[in-house]
Design an enzyme around this catalytic site. Structure first.
Site, short mmCIF file in Angstrom:
data_model
loop_
_atom_site.label_atom_id
_atom_site.label_comp_id
_atom_site.label_asym_id
_atom_site.label_seq_id
_atom_site.Cartn_x
_atom_site.Cartn_y
_atom_site.Cartn_z
N TYR A 175 0.82 -1.21 0.00
CA TYR A 175 0.00 0.00 0.00
C TYR A 175 0.86 1.27 0.00
O TYR A 175 0.44 2.30 -0.51
CB TYR A 175 -0.87 0.04 1.26
CG TYR A 175 -2.16 -0.73 1.18
CD1 TYR A 175 -2.16 -2.12 1.14
CD2 TYR A 175 -3.37 -0.07 1.14
CE1 TYR A 175 -3.35 -2.82 1.08
CE2 TYR A 175 -4.57 -0.77 1.08
CZ TYR A 175 -4.54 -2.15 1.05
OH TYR A 175 -5.71 -2.84 0.99
N LYS A 181 3.34 -15.36 3.43
CA LYS A 181 3.56 -16.13 2.18
C LYS A 181 5.06 -16.37 2.10
O LYS A 181 5.74 -15.98 1.14
CB LYS A 181 3.00 -15.33 1.00
CG LYS A 181 3.04 -16.04 -0.34
CD LYS A 181 1.97 -17.10 -0.51
CE LYS A 181 2.17 -17.87 -1.81
NZ LYS A 181 1.34 -19.07 -1.92
N ASP A 221 -2.60 -18.48 1.52
CA ASP A 221 -3.56 -19.14 0.62
C ASP A 221 -4.36 -20.21 1.37
O ASP A 221 -5.58 -20.28 1.30
CB ASP A 221 -2.88 -19.69 -0.64
CG ASP A 221 -1.59 -20.45 -0.36
OD1 ASP A 221 -1.16 -20.52 0.80
OD2 ASP A 221 -1.00 -21.00 -1.33
N ASP A 233 -6.41 -7.09 4.58
CA ASP A 233 -7.55 -6.46 3.90
C ASP A 233 -8.45 -7.55 3.30
O ASP A 233 -9.66 -7.57 3.51
CB ASP A 233 -7.04 -5.52 2.80
CG ASP A 233 -8.17 -4.85 2.05
OD1 ASP A 233 -9.12 -4.39 2.71
OD2 ASP A 233 -8.11 -4.80 0.81
N ASP A 285 -12.44 -9.19 4.77
CA ASP A 285 -13.70 -9.17 4.00
C ASP A 285 -14.22 -10.60 3.85
O ASP A 285 -15.42 -10.86 3.92
CB ASP A 285 -13.50 -8.56 2.61
CG ASP A 285 -13.81 -7.06 2.57
OD1 ASP A 285 -13.56 -6.38 3.59
OD2 ASP A 285 -14.30 -6.57 1.52
#
Ligand code: NAD
Ligand code: IPM
Ligand code: MN
Length: 365
Positions: free
Chosen positions: A141, A186, A218, A242, A246
């Site tokens: 970001y 990751k 994942d 993020d 959701d």
């Protein structure tokens, strides 16, 4: 207690849900003999329209001076041209950086009434109660961006100091809760994730009472849906956090339910629902205000130290989830203001018989 609160309504449903949360905060102040001063400022698309900038200096300065900031949401199709000079979202990112709020707490519990409505099997949802701590001021970001006619880059960078401070906060929270921390990365592919993982291992030595596990992002995306009750505190980098939160909102029943608290070391914090400006329902008065009202509860807890009041607001939301009225996203027909009024009325019920609604609720961060 006296507090100066900055309100940033923003765009889309932002003004609708933040107005509902302000009404709840006013009711809390009245009942508890507190004085909250509300100071409203533009951010995002509304600020671009008014001043040309998504985070005007006056807004930033007011937020920096405030005891805490409550935000609705920013963004929308009007400002989403990919070639635009500025975007509403830059205002929010700029504010997070300006306030130094690097730890974004996103607590999630599944209310039994809503578990019945979930597309997921009810038995998997029993006992789901975790907090995701999303690193908020680093990673892709905030890295350097480049763009040419036929390529683009977003640099993903983390320093040890950035990783360590958010991990320490996560270990501290795990220590107050169930003693289990899951660090998501990751590390099989990304160098930033390998630095993240080795930092987590080192920091873990200071917290022998907390058990640390690592999970690749994942497979975590799958486990969040198949074994959500397994988790206590989950910590991860900005972009993974993020996306995973959701996804996790599907467990609770709606994106409109989830609150967040963004905390740093030197500011009272930024409080906002995790959802966006919901352009598809904006202006209709039907947005679920519960995520923003629950964010106001987190503000009472973390910025003002009003734990009893925070629990009262959370219990009032629970009461309304149980008895209605409910907005469309969770199976009802009510509008935003009807739900707001029901939460305010429930404050009186839980005030007189608070314990009745506290059946095994744990601190949510
Ligand atoms: P969104 O979160 O705005 O909406 C996704 C879906 O969830 C929509 O169907 C919406 O109607 C529903 N929804 C969201 N909040 C709801 C609520 N309170 N009650 C009922 N339903 C609700 O995500 P999006 O559509 O991908 O993004 C729209 C805009 O919002 C984009 O510009 C995005 O950048 C911005 N955004 C802002 C924030 C923020 O300000 N913190 C967060 C996420 C997205
Ligand atoms: C969120 C939002 C923001 C993010 C956007 C609007 C910049 O999706 O708060 O979750 O990606 O952090
Ligand atoms: Mn998001």
């Amino acid at each position: 207690m006296q507090a100066n609160l900055v309100i940033l309504p923003g765009d889309g449903v932002g003004p609708e849900v933040s107005a509902a949360a302000v009404a709840v905060l006013k009711a809390v102040a009245e009942r508890g003999g507190h004085v909250f001063d509300f100071d409203e400022h533009p951010i995002g698309g509304a600020a671009i329209d008014a001043t040309g900038e998504p985070l005007p200096e006056a807004t930033r300065k007011a937020c920096q001076k405030a005891d805490a900031v409550l935000l609705g949401a920013v963004g929308g199709p009007k400002w989403s041209n990919p070639d635009a000079r500025v975007r509403p979202e830059q205002g929010l990112l700029g504010l997070r950086a300006a306030l130094g709020v690097y730890a974004n707490l996103r607590p999630l519990r599944v209310h039994p009434r809503l578990a019945e409505r979930s597309p997921l099997k009810t038995d998997r949802l029993t006992g789901v109660d975790f907090v995701v701590i999303r690193e908020l001021t680093g990673g892709a970001y905030f890295g350097a961006k480049t763009r040419t006619a036929d390529s683009a880059t977003d640099e993903c960078k983390y320093t040890v100091a950035e990783i360590e401070r958010v991990l320490r906060r996560s270990f501290e929270l795990a220590r107050q809760r169930g003693g289990r921390l899951t660090s998501v990365d990751k590390a099989n592919v990304l160098e930033t994730s390998r630095l993240w993982r080795s930092t987590a291992e080192r920091v873990a030595k200071s917290y022998p009472d907390v058990s640390l596990e690592h999970q690749l992002v994942d497979s975590m995306a799958m486990l969040l849906l198949t074994q959500p009750a397994r988790y206590d505190v989950i910590v991860t980098e900005n972009l993974f956090g993020d996306i995973l939160t959701d996804e996790a909102a599907a467990l609770a029943g709606s994106l409109g339910l989830l609150p967040s608290a963004s905390l740093g070391d030197a500011h009272g914090g930024l409080y906002e629902p995790i959802h966006g400006s919901a352009p598809d329902i904006a202006g209709q008065g039907v947005a679920n205000p519960m995520g923003t009202i629950a964010s106001a509860a987190l503000l009472l807890r973390h910025a003002l130290g009003l734990e009893d009041e925070a629990q009262q607001v959370e219990a009032a939301i629970d009461h309304v989830i149980e008895h209605g009225p409910l907005t469309r996203d969770i199976g009802g027909h009510a509008g935003t203001e009807e739900v707001r009024d029901a939460v305010i009325s429930a404050l009186d019920l839980v005030q007189t018989d608070k314990k009745a609604f506290f059946t095994g609720m744990r601190a949510c961060g």
